[in-house]
Scaffold this active site. Structure first.
Site, PDB file in Angstrom:
ATOM      1  N   LYS A   2       2.404  -3.462   7.291  1.00  0.00           N
ATOM      2  CA  LYS A   2       2.660  -3.564   5.980  1.00  0.00           C
ATOM      3  C   LYS A   2       4.155  -3.136   5.650  1.00  0.00           C
ATOM      4  O   LYS A   2       4.554  -3.963   4.926  1.00  0.00           O
ATOM      5  CB  LYS A   2       1.488  -2.702   5.326  1.00  0.00           C
ATOM      6  CG  LYS A   2       0.108  -3.127   5.333  1.00  0.00           C
ATOM      7  CD  LYS A   2      -0.271  -4.418   4.727  1.00  0.00           C
ATOM      8  CE  LYS A   2      -0.146  -4.527   3.190  1.00  0.00           C
ATOM      9  NZ  LYS A   2      -0.520  -5.925   2.695  1.00  0.00           N
TER      10      LYS A   2
ATOM     11  N   THR B  88       0.848  -1.284  -0.044  1.00  0.00           N
ATOM     12  CA  THR B  88       0.001   0.081   0.114  1.00  0.00           C
ATOM     13  C   THR B  88       0.744   1.259   0.077  1.00  0.00           C
ATOM     14  O   THR B  88       1.905   1.117   0.471  1.00  0.00           O
ATOM     15  CB  THR B  88      -0.988  -0.005   1.333  1.00  0.00           C
ATOM     16  OG1 THR B  88      -1.365   1.210   1.458  1.00  0.00           O
ATOM     17  CG2 THR B  88      -0.296  -0.368   2.509  1.00  0.00           C
ATOM     18  N   ASP B  89       0.383   2.559  -0.619  1.00  0.00           N
ATOM     19  CA  ASP B  89       1.046   3.507  -0.473  1.00  0.00           C
ATOM     20  C   ASP B  89       1.124   3.897   0.867  1.00  0.00           C
ATOM     21  O   ASP B  89       2.059   4.924   1.380  1.00  0.00           O
ATOM     22  CB  ASP B  89       0.238   4.796  -1.306  1.00  0.00           C
ATOM     23  CG  ASP B  89      -1.124   4.927  -1.009  1.00  0.00           C
ATOM     24  OD1 ASP B  89      -1.514   4.363   0.053  1.00  0.00           O
ATOM     25  OD2 ASP B  89      -1.766   6.037  -1.495  1.00  0.00           O
ATOM     26  N   GLU B  90       0.425   3.607   1.911  1.00  0.00           N
ATOM     27  CA  GLU B  90       0.423   4.030   3.207  1.00  0.00           C
ATOM     28  C   GLU B  90       1.927   3.867   3.887  1.00  0.00           C
ATOM     29  O   GLU B  90       1.988   4.479   4.949  1.00  0.00           O
ATOM     30  CB  GLU B  90      -1.066   3.631   4.080  1.00  0.00           C
ATOM     31  CG  GLU B  90      -2.124   3.750   3.227  1.00  0.00           C
ATOM     32  CD  GLU B  90      -3.207   3.435   4.234  1.00  0.00           C
ATOM     33  OE1 GLU B  90      -2.998   3.544   5.493  1.00  0.00           O
ATOM     34  OE2 GLU B  90      -4.373   3.307   3.630  1.00  0.00           O
TER      35      GLU B  90
HETATM   36  P1  NAD Z   1     -10.008  -7.155   2.747  1.00  0.00           P
HETATM   37  O1  NAD Z   1      -9.859  -6.872   4.009  1.00  0.00           O
HETATM   38  O2  NAD Z   1     -11.098  -7.052   2.071  1.00  0.00           O
HETATM   39  O3  NAD Z   1      -9.552  -8.672   2.640  1.00  0.00           O
HETATM   40  C1  NAD Z   1      -8.552  -9.442   3.037  1.00  0.00           C
HETATM   41  C2  NAD Z   1      -8.802 -10.874   3.183  1.00  0.00           C
HETATM   42  O4  NAD Z   1      -7.897 -11.515   3.845  1.00  0.00           O
HETATM   43  C3  NAD Z   1     -10.052 -11.373   3.795  1.00  0.00           C
HETATM   44  O5  NAD Z   1     -10.754 -12.090   2.758  1.00  0.00           O
HETATM   45  C4  NAD Z   1      -9.482 -12.223   4.756  1.00  0.00           C
HETATM   46  O6  NAD Z   1     -10.644 -13.237   5.172  1.00  0.00           O
HETATM   47  C5  NAD Z   1      -8.353 -12.900   4.599  1.00  0.00           C
HETATM   48  N1  NAD Z   1      -7.513 -12.863   5.707  1.00  0.00           N
HETATM   49  C6  NAD Z   1      -7.225 -12.076   6.681  1.00  0.00           C
HETATM   50  N2  NAD Z   1      -6.605 -12.701   7.681  1.00  0.00           N
HETATM   51  C7  NAD Z   1      -6.112 -13.817   7.115  1.00  0.00           C
HETATM   52  C8  NAD Z   1      -5.052 -14.840   7.607  1.00  0.00           C
HETATM   53  N3  NAD Z   1      -4.491 -14.974   8.553  1.00  0.00           N
HETATM   54  N4  NAD Z   1      -4.946 -15.883   6.657  1.00  0.00           N
HETATM   55  C9  NAD Z   1      -5.803 -16.218   5.364  1.00  0.00           C
HETATM   56  N5  NAD Z   1      -6.580 -15.058   5.098  1.00  0.00           N
HETATM   57  C10 NAD Z   1      -6.604 -14.062   5.776  1.00  0.00           C
HETATM   58  O7  NAD Z   1      -8.671  -6.411   2.224  1.00  0.00           O
HETATM   59  P2  NAD Z   1      -8.454  -5.741   0.623  1.00  0.00           P
HETATM   60  O8  NAD Z   1      -9.014  -4.249   0.675  1.00  0.00           O
HETATM   61  O9  NAD Z   1      -9.045  -6.836  -0.297  1.00  0.00           O
HETATM   62  O10 NAD Z   1      -6.902  -5.613   0.574  1.00  0.00           O
HETATM   63  C11 NAD Z   1      -6.093  -6.721   0.013  1.00  0.00           C
HETATM   64  C12 NAD Z   1      -4.654  -6.395   0.168  1.00  0.00           C
HETATM   65  O11 NAD Z   1      -4.420  -4.995  -0.461  1.00  0.00           O
HETATM   66  C13 NAD Z   1      -4.105  -6.059   1.456  1.00  0.00           C
HETATM   67  O12 NAD Z   1      -3.032  -6.644   1.670  1.00  0.00           O
HETATM   68  C14 NAD Z   1      -3.871  -4.669   1.569  1.00  0.00           C
HETATM   69  O13 NAD Z   1      -2.924  -4.171   2.700  1.00  0.00           O
HETATM   70  C15 NAD Z   1      -3.857  -4.287   0.051  1.00  0.00           C
HETATM   71  N6  NAD Z   1      -4.175  -2.972  -0.370  1.00  0.00           N
HETATM   72  C16 NAD Z   1      -5.465  -2.410  -0.014  1.00  0.00           C
HETATM   73  C17 NAD Z   1      -5.920  -1.216  -0.654  1.00  0.00           C
HETATM   74  C18 NAD Z   1      -7.354  -0.878  -0.243  1.00  0.00           C
HETATM   75  O14 NAD Z   1      -7.542   0.130  -0.703  1.00  0.00           O
HETATM   76  N7  NAD Z   1      -8.305  -1.725   0.141  1.00  0.00           N
HETATM   77  C19 NAD Z   1      -4.941  -0.428  -0.997  1.00  0.00           C
HETATM   78  C20 NAD Z   1      -3.649  -0.739  -1.195  1.00  0.00           C
HETATM   79  C21 NAD Z   1      -3.332  -1.821  -0.896  1.00  0.00           C
HETATM   80  P1  TYD Z   2     -10.519   4.455   4.408  1.00  0.00           P
HETATM   81  O1  TYD Z   2     -11.358   3.836   3.703  1.00  0.00           O
HETATM   82  O2  TYD Z   2     -10.540   3.849   5.873  1.00  0.00           O
HETATM   83  O3  TYD Z   2      -8.986   4.362   4.235  1.00  0.00           O
HETATM   84  P2  TYD Z   2      -7.311   4.684   4.492  1.00  0.00           P
HETATM   85  O4  TYD Z   2      -7.510   5.291   5.988  1.00  0.00           O
HETATM   86  O5  TYD Z   2      -6.708   3.469   4.269  1.00  0.00           O
HETATM   87  O6  TYD Z   2      -6.929   5.820   3.377  1.00  0.00           O
HETATM   88  O7  TYD Z   2     -10.528   6.145   4.720  1.00  0.00           O
HETATM   89  C1  TYD Z   2     -10.265   6.877   3.608  1.00  0.00           C
HETATM   90  C2  TYD Z   2     -10.394   8.499   4.088  1.00  0.00           C
HETATM   91  O8  TYD Z   2     -11.465   8.653   4.714  1.00  0.00           O
HETATM   92  C3  TYD Z   2      -9.361   8.622   5.321  1.00  0.00           C
HETATM   93  O9  TYD Z   2      -9.084   9.979   5.135  1.00  0.00           O
HETATM   94  C4  TYD Z   2     -10.272   8.521   6.388  1.00  0.00           C
HETATM   95  C5  TYD Z   2     -11.585   9.139   5.926  1.00  0.00           C
HETATM   96  N1  TYD Z   2     -12.925   8.432   6.730  1.00  0.00           N
HETATM   97  C6  TYD Z   2     -13.902   9.320   7.086  1.00  0.00           C
HETATM   98  O10 TYD Z   2     -13.644  10.513   7.200  1.00  0.00           O
HETATM   99  N2  TYD Z   2     -14.749   8.706   7.991  1.00  0.00           N
HETATM  100  C7  TYD Z   2     -15.191   7.204   7.803  1.00  0.00           C
HETATM  101  O11 TYD Z   2     -16.078   6.845   8.502  1.00  0.00           O
HETATM  102  C8  TYD Z   2     -14.110   6.403   7.277  1.00  0.00           C
HETATM  103  C9  TYD Z   2     -14.278   4.950   7.394  1.00  0.00           C
HETATM  104  C10 TYD Z   2     -12.899   7.168   6.773  1.00  0.00           C
END
Ligand code: NAD
Ligand code: TYD
Length: 337
Positions: free
Chosen positions: A155, A126-128
């Site tokens: 991460k 992630t960018d975070e």
């Molecule tokens: P999500 O929370 O929707 O899904 C996570 C999945 O991992 C779930 O299906 C959960 O059951 C599984 N999981 C959790 N713990 C586990 C374990 N111990 N063993 C096996 N499976 C397990 O997450 P997402 O939003 O789909 O993100 C997926 C990946 O992408 C993550 O690594 C996250 O850091 C990365 N990512 C997410 C975003 C975003 O905006 N959502 C952006 C950049 C990177």
């Molecule tokens: P989020 O979707 O949790 O992603 P991330 O924190 O990983 O970027 O949040 C996106 C942005 O929205 C973040 O600046 C926090 C804000 N946010 C709210 O203002 N209210 C909310 O209820 C949530 C979940 C997020």
């Protein structure tokens, strides 16, 4: 890339990636290895559940014996590692499971990959991990890591392990770092689906702080196409940033959602800020464009419109997701803010 193991394939991005792979390529098999935590939902994969090229195995990435068994019995040559605890707010409430899953779980996956000799290990990050930006500038792959939340710190730890396994053992690792994703099947703890569902139900929309924090949004299908190209053509040991060049202030997204749903702005409720809230993320995705020719295909306005329509059409699925344990999380996270 013939037999692919997707960890976390029942989550938001992992399930999208499985649908993407099966739609794009005929001659591969996909094993989805997922523990089915609160964030994992096999309903996300109902369209392909009976595809003979697809198999689901319930398991924990921290369980070395189970990981070994799934790798060897399916002759896995490629691992795409999504499984993680993924929500910043939950990491503030309870960090332990983030360290266990994201750090320890990734180390177990890397060891198993090394010992079974996979051809490719794609670590999804992630960018975070880069921390927070001021009003100008973008993260590049050379930006020093400066994670600010327990989520992003865990991460960053997993990224470092993945790169160390390449450096030390020659494991063919590639790391992707993506900006915020949106699209269908996202769990409604994240900004966009939470605001859509609350607006649909005429519930308050809880905006943290002044709503001026900025995120760089990318459609989940664009993230999947980027991961696919990095998995096939990325150079081992390299990091690739993935981003939409699409920065939005939170409050502007919330207003856009209300406008699309014809709901009043009076639903917006400013609540106490998230502790340690990163101000701005923005990705420089020049390397993946120049080296691998990837760029996003979705526009944000159209992608958001379609995402809102998807949530409106799938209320039955979301009513099930937000019943039960979600209610307890919501109370803990938003009560007295
Ligand atoms: P999500 O929370 O929707 O899904 C996570 C999945 O991992 C779930 O299906 C959960 O059951 C599984 N999981 C959790 N713990 C586990 C374990 N111990 N063993 C096996 N499976 C397990 O997450 P997402 O939003 O789909 O993100 C997926 C990946 O992408 C993550 O690594 C996250 O850091 C990365 N990512 C997410 C975003 C975003 O905006 N959502 C952006 C950049 C990177
Ligand atoms: P989020 O979707 O949790 O992603 P991330 O924190 O990983 O970027 O949040 C996106 C942005 O929205 C973040 O600046 C926090 C804000 N946010 C709210 O203002 N209210 C909310 O209820 C949530 C979940 C997020």
């Amino acid at each position: 890339m013939k037999n692919v193991l997707v960890t976390g394939g029942a989550g938001f991005i992992g399930s999208s990636f499985i649908r993407f792979l099966l739609a794009k390529y005929e001659g591969l098999t996909v094993v989805n290895y997922d523990l089915l935590t609160y964030a994992g939902n096999l309903e996300n994969l109902k369209e392909i559940a009976h595809d003979p090229r697809y198999r689901f195995v319930k398991g924990d990435i921290c369980d070395r014996a189970a990981v070994d068994a799934v790798l060897t019995s399916n002759e896995i040559d490629t691992i795409v590692h999504f499984a993680a605890e993924s929500h910043v707010d939950r990491s503030i409430l309870e960090a332990g499971v983030f360290v266990r899953t994201n750090v320890l779980g990734t180390q177990v996956m890397l060891d198993a990959a090394k010992d079974t000799g996979v051809e490719r290990f794609v670590h999804i990050s992630t960018d975070e991990v880069y921390g927070s930006l001021g009003t100008t500038g973008k993260f590049t792959e050379d930006t020093p890591l400066h994670p600010n939340s327990p989520y992003s710190a865990s991460k960053a730890g997993s990224d470092m392990l993945a790169l160390a396994y390449h450096h030390t053992f020659g494991l063919p690792v590639v790391v992707t770092r993506c900006s915020n994703n949106y699209g269908p099947y996202q769990f409604p703890e994240k900004l966009i689906p939470l605001m859509i569902i609350n607006a649909m139900n005429d519930k308050p929309l809880p905006v943290y702080g002044d709503g001026m924090n900025v995120r760089d949004w990318l459609h989940v299908e664009d993230h999947c196409s980027a991961i696919d190209i990095v998995a096939r053509e990325g150079r081992p040991g390299e990091v690739y940033n993935i981003g939409g060049n699409n920065e939005w202030r939170n409050i502007d997204i919330v207003k856009l959602i209300l406008e699309e749903l014809h709901k009043p702005e009076s639903l917006i409720t400013y609540v106490n800020d998230r502790p340690g809230h990163d101000k701005r993320y923005a990705m420089d995705a020049g390397k993946i464009l120049v080296e691998l020719g990837w760029k996003p295909a979705h526009t944000f306005e159209r992608g958001l419109h379609d995402t809102i329509a998807w949530y409106c059409e799938n209320t039955a699925l979301w009513s099930r997701v937000v019943s039960g344990a979600y209610q307890e999380y919501y109370r803990r996270q938003y009560e007295n803010r």
